[in-house]
Design a protein around this motif. Structure first.
Motif, PDB file in Angstrom:
ATOM      1  N   TYR A 112      31.534  40.398 140.674  1.00 16.71           N
ATOM      2  CA  TYR A 112      31.317  39.568 141.852  1.00 16.71           C
ATOM      3  C   TYR A 112      32.612  38.897 142.289  1.00 16.71           C
ATOM      4  O   TYR A 112      33.282  38.233 141.491  1.00 16.71           O
ATOM      5  N   ALA A 113      32.970  39.071 143.561  1.00 16.48           N
ATOM      6  CA  ALA A 113      34.171  38.446 144.103  1.00 16.48           C
ATOM      7  C   ALA A 113      33.879  36.995 144.451  1.00 16.48           C
ATOM      8  O   ALA A 113      33.356  36.684 145.523  1.00 16.48           O
ATOM      9  N   SER A 114      34.199  36.119 143.521  1.00 16.69           N
ATOM     10  CA  SER A 114      34.086  34.688 143.747  1.00 16.69           C
ATOM     11  C   SER A 114      35.451  34.179 144.230  1.00 16.69           C
ATOM     12  O   SER A 114      36.260  34.959 144.747  1.00 16.69           O
ATOM     13  N   THR A 115      35.735  32.911 144.063  1.00 18.90           N
ATOM     14  CA  THR A 115      36.944  32.333 144.645  1.00 18.90           C
ATOM     15  C   THR A 115      37.407  31.096 143.895  1.00 18.90           C
ATOM     16  O   THR A 115      36.581  30.342 143.360  1.00 18.90           O
ATOM     17  N   CYS A 116      38.706  30.877 143.892  1.00 22.37           N
ATOM     18  CA  CYS A 116      39.248  29.633 143.337  1.00 22.37           C
ATOM     19  C   CYS A 116      38.925  28.437 144.228  1.00 22.37           C
ATOM     20  O   CYS A 116      39.140  27.288 143.828  1.00 22.37           O
ATOM     21  N   SER A 117      38.373  28.692 145.412  1.00 22.54           N
ATOM     22  CA  SER A 117      37.953  27.592 146.286  1.00 22.54           C
ATOM     23  C   SER A 117      36.845  26.755 145.660  1.00 22.54           C
ATOM     24  O   SER A 117      36.569  25.645 146.123  1.00 22.54           O
ATOM     25  N   VAL A 118      36.214  27.282 144.608  1.00 26.71           N
ATOM     26  CA  VAL A 118      35.172  26.493 143.939  1.00 26.71           C
ATOM     27  C   VAL A 118      35.759  25.231 143.308  1.00 26.71           C
ATOM     28  O   VAL A 118      35.035  24.282 143.024  1.00 26.71           O
ATOM     29  N   TYR A 119      37.066  25.185 143.118  1.00 29.89           N
ATOM     30  CA  TYR A 119      37.716  23.999 142.549  1.00 29.89           C
ATOM     31  C   TYR A 119      38.169  23.038 143.643  1.00 29.89           C
ATOM     32  O   TYR A 119      38.870  22.060 143.357  1.00 29.89           O
ATOM     33  N   GLY A 120      37.775  23.289 144.870  1.00 31.01           N
ATOM     34  CA  GLY A 120      38.328  22.714 146.089  1.00 31.01           C
ATOM     35  C   GLY A 120      38.873  21.314 146.086  1.00 31.01           C
ATOM     36  O   GLY A 120      39.925  21.064 146.660  1.00 31.01           O
ATOM     37  N   ALA A 121      38.178  20.350 145.498  1.00 29.12           N
ATOM     38  CA  ALA A 121      38.644  18.970 145.556  1.00 29.12           C
ATOM     39  C   ALA A 121      39.189  18.498 144.223  1.00 29.12           C
ATOM     40  O   ALA A 121      39.162  17.312 143.916  1.00 29.12           O
ATOM     41  N   SER A 122      39.706  19.419 143.429  1.00 28.35           N
ATOM     42  CA  SER A 122      40.185  19.052 142.099  1.00 28.35           C
ATOM     43  C   SER A 122      41.397  18.133 142.148  1.00 28.35           C
ATOM     44  O   SER A 122      41.503  17.174 141.390  1.00 28.35           O
ATOM     45  N   GLY A 123      42.340  18.438 143.054  1.00 25.71           N
ATOM     46  CA  GLY A 123      43.506  17.581 143.227  1.00 25.71           C
ATOM     47  C   GLY A 123      44.355  17.477 141.981  1.00 25.71           C
ATOM     48  O   GLY A 123      44.130  18.134 140.972  1.00 25.71           O
ATOM     49  N   GLY A 124      45.368  16.619 142.039  1.00 26.25           N
ATOM     50  CA  GLY A 124      46.209  16.367 140.879  1.00 26.25           C
ATOM     51  C   GLY A 124      47.102  17.534 140.523  1.00 26.25           C
ATOM     52  O   GLY A 124      47.078  18.586 141.149  1.00 26.25           O
ATOM     53  N   ASP A 125      47.907  17.335 139.480  1.00 30.78           N
ATOM     54  CA  ASP A 125      48.864  18.342 139.063  1.00 30.78           C
ATOM     55  C   ASP A 125      48.425  19.112 137.827  1.00 30.78           C
ATOM     56  O   ASP A 125      49.124  20.016 137.375  1.00 30.78           O
ATOM     57  N   GLU A 126      47.270  18.779 137.251  1.00 32.07           N
ATOM     58  CA  GLU A 126      46.785  19.487 136.075  1.00 32.07           C
ATOM     59  C   GLU A 126      46.261  20.862 136.473  1.00 32.07           C
ATOM     60  O   GLU A 126      45.606  21.022 137.505  1.00 32.07           O
ATOM     61  N   LEU A 127      46.545  21.868 135.627  1.00 34.60           N
ATOM     62  CA  LEU A 127      46.004  23.195 135.877  1.00 34.60           C
ATOM     63  C   LEU A 127      44.506  23.204 135.592  1.00 34.60           C
ATOM     64  O   LEU A 127      44.061  22.662 134.577  1.00 34.60           O
ATOM     65  N   VAL A 128      43.730  23.817 136.493  1.00 31.53           N
ATOM     66  CA  VAL A 128      42.291  23.894 136.287  1.00 31.53           C
ATOM     67  C   VAL A 128      41.929  25.280 135.773  1.00 31.53           C
ATOM     68  O   VAL A 128      42.331  26.299 136.333  1.00 31.53           O
ATOM     69  N   GLY A 129      41.184  25.302 134.677  1.00 29.35           N
ATOM     70  CA  GLY A 129      40.701  26.543 134.120  1.00 29.35           C
ATOM     71  C   GLY A 129      39.261  26.792 134.522  1.00 29.35           C
ATOM     72  O   GLY A 129      38.653  25.989 135.248  1.00 29.35           O
ATOM     73  N   GLU A 130      38.704  27.885 134.027  1.00 30.89           N
ATOM     74  CA  GLU A 130      37.371  28.298 134.445  1.00 30.89           C
ATOM     75  C   GLU A 130      36.271  27.324 134.037  1.00 30.89           C
ATOM     76  O   GLU A 130      35.181  27.315 134.636  1.00 30.89           O
ATOM     77  N   ASP A 131      36.521  26.498 133.037  1.00 25.73           N
ATOM     78  CA  ASP A 131      35.514  25.537 132.591  1.00 25.73           C
ATOM     79  C   ASP A 131      35.653  24.178 133.255  1.00 25.73           C
ATOM     80  O   ASP A 131      34.904  23.239 132.920  1.00 25.73           O
TER      81      ASP A 131
END
Length: 347
Positions: A112-131
């Motif tokens: 399924y072609a999902s998207t990193c847009s699911v993290y949309g309002a994460s902000g900050g400089d920390e890298l976001v992983g799948e969890d």
């Protein structure tokens, strides 16, 4: 492997189909044809397939299929926000229905072609992983979260859904899109000698070339079940975690004589996230997204010049909102964005 590729006549599908074929798979396409004529340069050799709206898929479309690569969707945030109810109808409900039909037909794997847009309002400089917590801010991203949840519930010993959270795509495809950030800025630079950024340029974006996306799907298709079963994977590379201002600067360098202008007139963009791509490299040995933003900008400049990009093509053929508006005006789509000529059948 016999693979059903939905959205095979789209921006990514036109790159994905030959990658799957070169990997030795038999590819059957499925597409409504909404954007099949959005061509820059020679027409590609499409796989044999079905011309049908995703909402009208039946069991016979998935009969005898080993795996599904599901790309078809109303793609990108502005288009999704134009008609949120249709976004959920097509991107969410029709996708889950397709997955159910596939599982009932004995399909073993569903990418399924999902998207990193699911993290949309994460902000900050920390890298976001799948969890990381999912914070979608648009109907498009929200629809992707809902599909991931519903497909997870369908997973069992015989049906393996895999969620490929693609970073923002860039790069040349014979069926071009000009409404994604790098492709868009390169076009404006060539046509107007100006690289104009309407935000303040500070939001972070992860970018990935269309070919690097295709390679990830090819590898995920045959990866050991235990490595990918009901798991999400960010698709891209940390090297392409860049700000919008960084992207614009690369474009200005790729188009000598163009002026970089950051207006800030659109205000702050809540979508800002830097992404961790280590999981996909661990699960799919040998995978490495290799295209840089700089290389992608140079590729696009060459293709736009070589194939004669014009203002009309850029704004009307390769911009999804404008193309749908034109099709609505000429009557080739109805009020639900369903092509009037679409139906069950072969291309």
């Amino acid at each position: 492997m016999r693979v059903l590729l939905t959205g095979h006549q789209g921006y990514l599908g036109t790159v994905m189909a030959p990658a799957l074929t070169e990997a030795g798979h038999e590819v059957i396409g499925l597409d409504s044809g909404l954007f099949a004529d959005c061509l820059l340069g020679p027409a590609p050799a499409d796989p044999v397939g079905h011309r049908v709206d995703l909402r009208d898929v039946t069991a016979e479309h998935v009969a005898g299929i080993d795996a599904v690569v599901h790309l078809a969707a109303l793609s990108n945030d502005p288009l999704g926000s134009l008609a949120p109810e249709l976004t959920y109808d097509i991107n969410h409900h029709a996708s889950v229905r397709l997955a159910r039909l596939a599982r009932e037909a004995g399909v073993r794997r569903f990418l399924y072609a999902s998207t990193c847009s699911v993290y949309g309002a994460s902000g900050g400089d920390e890298l976001v992983g799948e969890d990381a917590p999912l914070r979608p801010v648009t109907p498009y991203a929200e629809s992707k979260v809902r599909v991931e949840d519903d497909l997870t519930a369908l997973a069992d010993d015989d049906f393996t859904p895999v969620f490929m959270r693609n970073a923002t795509a860039f790069g040349f495809s014979p069926r071009l899109r000009a409404d994604i950030v790098l492709n868009n800025l390169v076009g404006h630079a060539l046509l107007s000698n100006e690289v104009r950024v309407l935000s303040d340029g500070t939001p972070w974006r992860p970018l990935v070339h269309a070919r690097d996306i295709a390679e990830a799907f090819v590898l995920a298709l045959t990866a050991p079940r235990e490595a990918v079963h009901a798991k999400a994977f960010n698709v891209g590379t940390e090297q392409n975690n860049v700000t919008v201002a960084d992207i614009a600067a690369e474009v200005a360098e790729a188009v000598p004589g163009s002026e970089l202008v950051i207006t800030g007139e659109a205000g702050a963009d809540p979508r800002s996230y830097r992404v961790d791509f280590s999981r996909i490299r661990a699960a799919l040995p040998g995978y490495e997204a290799s295209w840089s933003v700089k290389a992608g900008a140079a590729e696009l400049v060459d293709a736009y010049r070589r194939f004669g990009m014009t203002e009309d093509l850029f704004r009307n053929s390769f911009t999804r909102l404008a193309k749908l508006a034109a099709r609505s005006a000429d009557g080739s789509v109805d009020e639900t964005m369903r092509p009037r000529e679409a139906g069950v059948g072969d291309d």
